[in-house]
Design a protein around this motif. Structure first.
Motif, PDB file in Angstrom:
ATOM      1  N   LEU A 445      13.308   0.627   4.849  1.00  0.00           N
ATOM      2  CA  LEU A 445      11.775   1.434   6.151  1.00  0.00           C
ATOM      3  C   LEU A 445      11.209   1.609   5.576  1.00  0.00           C
ATOM      4  N   GLN A 446      10.632   0.988   3.968  1.00  0.00           N
ATOM      5  CA  GLN A 446       8.711   0.892   3.500  1.00  0.00           C
ATOM      6  C   GLN A 446       8.778  -0.750   4.051  1.00  0.00           C
ATOM      7  N   TRP A 447       9.774  -1.533   4.445  1.00  0.00           N
ATOM      8  CA  TRP A 447       9.107  -2.426   5.440  1.00  0.00           C
ATOM      9  C   TRP A 447       8.520  -2.102   6.812  1.00  0.00           C
ATOM     10  N   THR A 448       9.061  -1.353   7.216  1.00  0.00           N
ATOM     11  CA  THR A 448       8.872  -0.613   8.316  1.00  0.00           C
ATOM     12  C   THR A 448       7.136   0.105   8.093  1.00  0.00           C
ATOM     13  N   VAL A 449       6.978   0.648   7.062  1.00  0.00           N
ATOM     14  CA  VAL A 449       5.680   0.794   7.286  1.00  0.00           C
ATOM     15  C   VAL A 449       4.415  -0.341   6.452  1.00  0.00           C
ATOM     16  N   ALA A 450       5.397  -0.871   5.638  1.00  0.00           N
ATOM     17  CA  ALA A 450       4.142  -2.445   6.133  1.00  0.00           C
ATOM     18  C   ALA A 450       3.474  -2.707   6.875  1.00  0.00           C
ATOM     19  N   ASP A 451       4.716  -2.947   7.616  1.00  0.00           N
ATOM     20  CA  ASP A 451       4.892  -3.713   9.100  1.00  0.00           C
ATOM     21  C   ASP A 451       3.960  -3.043   9.246  1.00  0.00           C
ATOM     22  N   LEU A 452       3.606  -1.896   9.922  1.00  0.00           N
ATOM     23  CA  LEU A 452       3.216  -1.383  11.010  1.00  0.00           C
ATOM     24  C   LEU A 452       1.479  -1.058  10.557  1.00  0.00           C
ATOM     25  N   VAL A 453       1.183  -0.811   9.757  1.00  0.00           N
ATOM     26  CA  VAL A 453      -0.184  -0.980   8.956  1.00  0.00           C
ATOM     27  C   VAL A 453      -0.817  -1.944   8.656  1.00  0.00           C
ATOM     28  N   SER A 454      -0.250  -3.557   8.239  1.00  0.00           N
ATOM     29  CA  SER A 454      -0.527  -4.361   8.477  1.00  0.00           C
ATOM     30  C   SER A 454      -0.024  -5.172   9.832  1.00  0.00           C
ATOM     31  N   PHE A 455       0.309  -3.913  10.943  1.00  0.00           N
ATOM     32  CA  PHE A 455      -0.030  -4.343  12.324  1.00  0.00           C
ATOM     33  C   PHE A 455      -1.584  -3.903  12.840  1.00  0.00           C
ATOM     34  N   ARG A 456      -2.056  -3.268  12.501  1.00  0.00           N
ATOM     35  CA  ARG A 456      -3.426  -2.451  12.575  1.00  0.00           C
ATOM     36  C   ARG A 456      -4.487  -4.215  12.244  1.00  0.00           C
TER      37      ARG A 456
END
Ligand code: CMP
Ligand code: ZN
Length: 494
Positions: A445-456
Motif C-alpha cells: 500500500l505504501q507503494w500504491t501511495v508512492a505511485d499515486l503521488v509520483s504519477f502527478r
C-alpha cells in the motif's frame, strides 16, 4: 480535500520517507551498507518528496472553471475549436436513479480475500509464449506510462490491438474469471480490428484503440483505483477502451450533424459517433463465434453493458466540460464518488492522454490527428461548407492549438484524475495501515501511495515538456510539425 485532511494525508505520506532516511543514516553510521537497498530507499524517498513538492506547488482548483480562454493568449481559431468541441448546450446525460455503485474500501477487499495483487511489481512472465520474441520484448513494458504502442504495432504486423487486449485480459486473469473462450476472443478482436480499418483513418484506427486500452490499464494501476474495483469493472474498462472508437468515420460529430449523415439521422444528433461505436461493438457479440461475454451471468452482463455504454458515451468531447465540472463539484463537496462517473473520466483521460506522455509519443500522434482533421477540411471545402476549426490545411496554428489543448483540456483533466484517485485511494490506505502496520500489505500500500503521488509529477513533467517543445517551434517559426516525429526515440520515464 479539506485543509486539515490534506495535512493528515501529507503527514502520512511523509512518515515513510522520514523512516527510511533515518534507517539509511543508521546504516551509514555502522557502515552496514547494502547499496542496492540504499539505492531503492533513496529512489523511493526522492519520488515521494518530489511528488509532494509538485503537489504543493500546483495552482489550486478553480471552482468556477469553464475553459477560461483569455483572448489575448489563445488565437481565435483555437478558441472557436475549443468552444465548439469541448462544450455543449444540451443538458447532461440522465443519471441512473438511487443505487449507484460506490468505491468499496480496501479493507473490505482484503477481508473478502479479493485484494488485487500488485502485478506490475512482479517479474512479468508473458502470457502468450507463442508470440515472436520482438512482441514479447515489447510487452515487457506493458505497465509503463511510456509504453510504445507504435513499436508493438510494428512487431505484431499491425495487430497491436489484438495482441495488447489478449495480453491484458490474461494478465488481469479475466479470461479464467469470466470463462472467455480464446477462439472467441481472437475472432472478436479480428472483427474489431477490421472495423477500425474501415475508413482508413490516420488517427482513429486500431493503434489509437490499443493506445487508449493500454493507457486505461496503466491509469488504473498507477492511481491505485484498480484496488477498489471488481473484476467485472476491470473487464468493462478494458472492453470499453478497446471498442471506444470502433468504426470511427474520421469525421467529427459536428460534421455528421451538418452533412445530415446516416449516423446523425439514426442517433438524432446526440453523441453520433460514440453511440455508433458502442452499438456496433455490441452487435459483434450477437454472433456466438465472437461473443466473448457469453459466459457472464445475466446480472453481470447487464452491469457490464451499462458501464460500457456510460463510459463510451463519456468520450464525446462535447461532454468534457460538464464531466469535469461534475466531478470537481463532487470532490469539493465531499460527496462519495459514483464509480461509473469515475471510470468514465478515466477513459476520457486516456483518450486525450498523448500530450501527457513523452514527446516521442505525443509528437507522433499529433501529425496523425492533424492529417485526419485536414482530410475533413478538404471534404468540407469540396462540399462548399465552412471549414471547421483546425481543419484548414493551409491555415491552422498547430503549435498554438496543442499548447491550448494541453493547458485547457489535458492538464485540468489529469489534475482531476489525480485528485479523484487520492480521494478514492488514500483514505482506504489509511484504514488499512492503521489496522495492521506490520502486514505485507502495508508495503504494497505504501507503494500504491508512492505511485499515486509520483504519477502527478510524471504527467506534469510531460505536459510541461511538450508545451515547451511546441512553444519552441512557434518561436522558431517552424510550421512543419511533422519533422523529427517518426524518428524520435527520446528518454522516457516510468
Ligand atoms: N493533441 C490533440 N489536439 C487536439 N485534439 C485532440 C488531441 N488529442 C485528442 N484530441 C481530440 O480529443 C478527442 C478524444 O476523443 P477521440 O479520440 O474521438 O478524438 C480526439 C480528438 O478529437
Ligand atoms: Zn478515441
Amino acid at each position: 480535500m479539506a485543509c486539515n485532511e490534506l495535512v493528515n494525508v501529507k503527514k502520512t505520506l511523509l512518515h515513510s520517507p522520514i523512516c527510511r532516511l533515518k534507517r539509511m543514516l543508521q546504516q551509514l553510521e555502522v557502515s552496514d551498507v547494502d547499496f542496492e537497498e540504499l539505492k531503492r530507499n533513496l529512489e523511493f524517498t526522492a519520488s515521494l518528496l518530489e511528488a509532494l513538492y509538485t503537489d504543493g506547488t500546483q495552482p489550486p482548483f478553480d471552482a468556477d472553471d469553464d475553459l477560461q480562454l483569455r483572448s489575448d493568449v489563445v488565437p481565435v481559431e483555437v478558441r472557436d475549436w475549443l468552444a465548439s468541441t469541448f462544450t455543449q448546450r444540451v443538458q447532461p446525460i440522465s443519471r441512473r436513479p438511487e443505487e449507484k455503485p460506490r468505491f468499496r474500501s480496501i479493507v473490505h477487499a482484503v477481508q473478502a480475500g479479493i485484494f488485487v495483487e500488485r502485478m506490475f511489481r512482479k517479474a512479468y512472465s508473458a502470457a502468450m509464449p507463442d508470440q515472436p520474441a520482438d512482441v514479447l520484448n515489447c510487452l515487457r513494458d506493458l505497465d509503463r506510462w511510456s509504453f510504445d504502442v507504435f513499436a508493438l504495432d510494428a512487431v505484431s504486423s499491425g495487430h497491436s490491438l489484438k495482441t495488447l487486449f489478449i495480453e491484458l485480459i490474461i494478465k488481469h486473469q479475466l479470461n479464467s474469471r469470466f470463462k472467455v473462450p480464446i477462439s472467441c476472443l481472437i475472432s472478436f478482436l479480428c472483427e474489431l480490428e477490421r472495423g477500425y480499418s474501415k475508413h482508413t483513418n490516420a488517427y482513429h484506427n486500431h493503434t489509437h484503440a490499443a493506445d487508449v486500452t493500454h493507457t486505461v490499464h496503466c491509469l488504473l494501476m498507477r492511481t491505485g483505483v484498480l484496488y477498489s474495483m471488481t473484476e467485472l469493472e476491470v473487464l468493462a474498462c478494458l472492453f470499453a477502451a478497446a471498442i471506444h472508437d470502433y468504426e470511427h468515420t474520421g469525421n467529427t460529430n459536428n460534421f455528421h450533424i451538418y452533412t445530415r449523415s446516416e449516423l446523425a439521422m439514426i442517433y438524432n444528433d446526440h453523441s453520433v459517433q460514440e453511440s455508433h461505436h458502442v452499438s456496433a461493438a455490441f452487435r459483434i457479440l450477437q454472433d456466438e463465434n465472437t461473443n466473448i461475454l457469453m459466459n457472464l451471468t445475466r446480472p453481470e452482463w447487464l452491469e457490464l453493458r451499462s458501464l460500457v455504454i456510460e463510459m463510451v458515451l463519456g468520450t464525446d468531447m462535447s461532454s468534457h466540460v460538464l464531466q469535469v465540472k461534475a466531478m470537481r463539484t463532487c470532490l469539493q463537496q465531499h460527496e462519495s464518488i459514483d464509480k461509473a462517473k469515475a471510470l468514465s473520466l478515466i477513459l476520457h483521460a486516456a483518450d486525450i492522454s498523448h500530450p501527457a506522455k513523452s514527446w516521442s509519443l505525443h509528437s507522433r500522434w499529433t501529425p496523425r490527428l492533424m492529417e485526419e482533421f485536414f482530410t475533413q477540411g478538404d471534404k468540407e471545402a469540396e462540399l462548399g461548407l465552412a471549414i471547421s476549426p483546425l481543419c484548414d490545411r493551409q491555415n491552422t496554428p498547430v503549435a498554438q492549438s496543442q499548447i491550448a489543448f494541453i493547458e485547457f483540456i489535458v492538464e485540468p483533466t489529469f489534475s482531476l484524475i489525480s485528485d479523484m484517485s487520492e480521494k478514492i485511494v488514500i483514505p482506504l490506505i489509511q484504514d488499512t495501515t492503521d489496522a495492521s502496520p506490520t502486514c505485507s500489505r502495508y508495503r504494497e500500500l505504501q507503494w500504491t501511495v508512492a505511485d499515486l503521488v509520483s504519477f502527478r509529477s510524471l504527467w506534469m513533467r510531460h505536459t510541461e515538456e511538450n508545451k515547451s517543445r511546441w512553444m519552441a517551434k512557434m518561436k522558431n517559426g517552424v510550421s512543419d510539425f511533422r519533422d523529427e516525429s517518426e524518428t524520435q526515440t527520446g528518454q522516457e520515464t516510468a
